[in-house]
Design a protein around this motif. Structure first.
Motif, short mmCIF file in Angstrom:
data_model
loop_
_atom_site.label_atom_id
_atom_site.label_comp_id
_atom_site.label_asym_id
_atom_site.label_seq_id
_atom_site.Cartn_x
_atom_site.Cartn_y
_atom_site.Cartn_z
N MET A 1 -25.10 13.95 28.29
CA MET A 1 -24.14 13.07 27.66
C MET A 1 -24.42 13.04 26.16
SD MET A 1 -23.45 8.99 28.44
CE MET A 1 -23.51 9.25 30.19
N ARG A 2 -23.39 13.16 25.35
CA ARG A 2 -23.55 13.13 23.89
C ARG A 2 -24.00 11.75 23.44
NH1 ARG A 2 -17.87 16.09 22.43
NH2 ARG A 2 -18.36 18.05 23.47
N GLN A 3 -24.71 11.71 22.33
CA GLN A 3 -25.22 10.45 21.81
C GLN A 3 -24.10 9.46 21.50
OE1 GLN A 3 -28.66 9.77 21.58
NE2 GLN A 3 -27.84 7.70 21.44
N ILE A 4 -23.01 9.94 20.89
CA ILE A 4 -21.89 9.05 20.56
C ILE A 4 -21.28 8.47 21.84
CG2 ILE A 4 -20.20 10.96 20.44
CD1 ILE A 4 -20.14 7.79 18.26
N THR A 5 -21.24 9.26 22.91
CA THR A 5 -20.73 8.75 24.19
C THR A 5 -21.67 7.69 24.74
OG1 THR A 5 -19.68 10.87 24.66
CG2 THR A 5 -20.05 9.40 26.54
N GLN A 6 -22.94 7.99 24.73
CA GLN A 6 -23.92 7.03 25.25
C GLN A 6 -23.87 5.72 24.48
OE1 GLN A 6 -27.82 8.70 25.66
NE2 GLN A 6 -28.77 6.74 26.11
N ASP A 7 -23.84 5.79 23.16
CA ASP A 7 -23.82 4.57 22.33
C ASP A 7 -22.55 3.75 22.56
OD1 ASP A 7 -26.23 5.42 21.28
OD2 ASP A 7 -25.37 6.11 19.37
N SER A 8 -21.40 4.42 22.56
CA SER A 8 -20.14 3.68 22.71
C SER A 8 -19.98 3.13 24.13
CB SER A 8 -18.95 4.56 22.33
OG SER A 8 -18.88 5.72 23.12
N VAL A 9 -20.39 3.90 25.14
CA VAL A 9 -20.28 3.42 26.52
C VAL A 9 -21.24 2.26 26.77
CG1 VAL A 9 -20.69 4.08 28.92
CG2 VAL A 9 -19.32 5.55 27.44
N ASN A 10 -22.43 2.31 26.20
CA ASN A 10 -23.36 1.19 26.34
C ASN A 10 -22.79 -0.08 25.70
OD1 ASN A 10 -25.26 2.59 27.80
ND2 ASN A 10 -26.48 3.13 26.02
N ALA A 11 -22.18 0.06 24.52
CA ALA A 11 -21.54 -1.10 23.89
C ALA A 11 -20.39 -1.62 24.74
CB ALA A 11 -21.04 -0.72 22.49
N PHE A 12 -19.60 -0.71 25.29
CA PHE A 12 -18.49 -1.09 26.17
C PHE A 12 -19.01 -1.85 27.39
CE2 PHE A 12 -15.70 0.09 29.79
CZ PHE A 12 -14.51 -0.44 29.33
N PHE A 13 -20.04 -1.32 28.03
CA PHE A 13 -20.63 -1.94 29.22
C PHE A 13 -21.16 -3.34 28.90
CE2 PHE A 13 -24.24 -2.68 32.12
CZ PHE A 13 -23.58 -2.59 33.33
N LYS B 1 -18.15 3.93 15.48
CA LYS B 1 -18.88 5.07 14.94
C LYS B 1 -18.04 6.32 15.16
CE LYS B 1 -23.32 7.43 15.10
NZ LYS B 1 -24.62 7.51 15.78
N ALA B 2 -17.85 7.09 14.10
CA ALA B 2 -17.09 8.34 14.15
C ALA B 2 -15.72 8.08 14.80
CB ALA B 2 -17.88 9.42 14.86
N ASN B 3 -15.42 8.77 15.91
CA ASN B 3 -14.10 8.64 16.53
C ASN B 3 -14.06 7.62 17.66
OD1 ASN B 3 -15.52 9.96 18.53
ND2 ASN B 3 -14.44 11.90 18.31
N MET B 4 -15.14 6.84 17.83
CA MET B 4 -15.22 5.88 18.93
C MET B 4 -15.26 4.44 18.41
SD MET B 4 -15.15 7.77 21.59
CE MET B 4 -15.43 6.48 22.79
N PHE C 1 -11.94 2.85 22.61
CA PHE C 1 -10.95 3.71 21.96
C PHE C 1 -11.58 5.03 21.53
CE2 PHE C 1 -9.59 -0.62 21.33
CZ PHE C 1 -8.21 -0.58 21.49
N LEU C 2 -10.83 6.10 21.70
CA LEU C 2 -11.17 7.43 21.19
C LEU C 2 -10.03 7.85 20.28
CD1 LEU C 2 -12.72 10.13 21.11
CD2 LEU C 2 -11.53 10.77 23.23
N GLY D 1 -18.57 9.36 30.92
CA GLY D 1 -19.62 8.45 30.49
C GLY D 1 -19.39 7.05 31.03
N VAL D 2 -18.16 6.58 30.97
CA VAL D 2 -17.81 5.26 31.51
C VAL D 2 -18.01 5.24 33.01
CG1 VAL D 2 -15.92 3.62 31.88
CG2 VAL D 2 -16.19 4.72 29.65
N LEU D 3 -17.50 6.23 33.70
CA LEU D 3 -17.64 6.29 35.15
C LEU D 3 -19.10 6.33 35.57
CD1 LEU D 3 -14.78 8.82 35.98
CD2 LEU D 3 -14.79 6.36 36.45
N HIS D 4 -19.92 7.05 34.82
CA HIS D 4 -21.34 7.16 35.13
C HIS D 4 -22.03 5.78 35.06
CE1 HIS D 4 -25.40 8.76 35.30
NE2 HIS D 4 -25.67 8.06 34.22
N VAL D 5 -21.76 5.04 34.00
CA VAL D 5 -22.39 3.73 33.82
C VAL D 5 -22.02 2.78 34.96
CG1 VAL D 5 -22.34 1.65 32.36
CG2 VAL D 5 -22.67 3.88 31.33
#
Length: 105
Positions: free
Chosen positions: A1-13, A20-23, A36-37, A68-72
């Protein structure tokens, strides 16, 4: 999982605002958190439901963020075969992914 995915999904959760960037993750007073993406809402959670959407963008980046969302949440995964997207649940049941899906959490 990309770092930006991990960071944004953790914040979402966790229901925390994030950008950050496109998230982007936004929360509101109605106990709703949105992910949002590129400005497109690809996930929304409330206290009892989770909704995911590719917003019509069948890209590897969108699929990676949704996975990433589904995984969490432990809700299976999305994969692509012959230009079509499929959702596979934890029991191995497969169905075509047609833009969006809602889960009870």
């Amino acid at each position: 999982m990309r770092q930006i995915t991990q960071d944004s999904v953790n914040a979402f959760f966790c229901g925390q605002n994030f950008s950050k960037a496109n998230m982007t993750v936004k929360t509101n007073n109605e106990n709703e958190t949105r992910l949002f993406l590129h400005g497109n809402m690809i996930a929304k959670k409330t206290k009892d439901s989770l909704q995911i959407s590719n917003c019509g963008w069948y890209t590897n980046t969108t699929k990676e963020r949704l996975n990433g969302v589904l995984h969490v949440y432990g809700l299976g995964y999305i994969y692509q075969k012959n230009h079509n997207w499929y959702y596979v649940d934890n029991d191995g049941q497969e169905q075509e992914f047609n833009k969006e899906k809602t889960f009870n959490i």
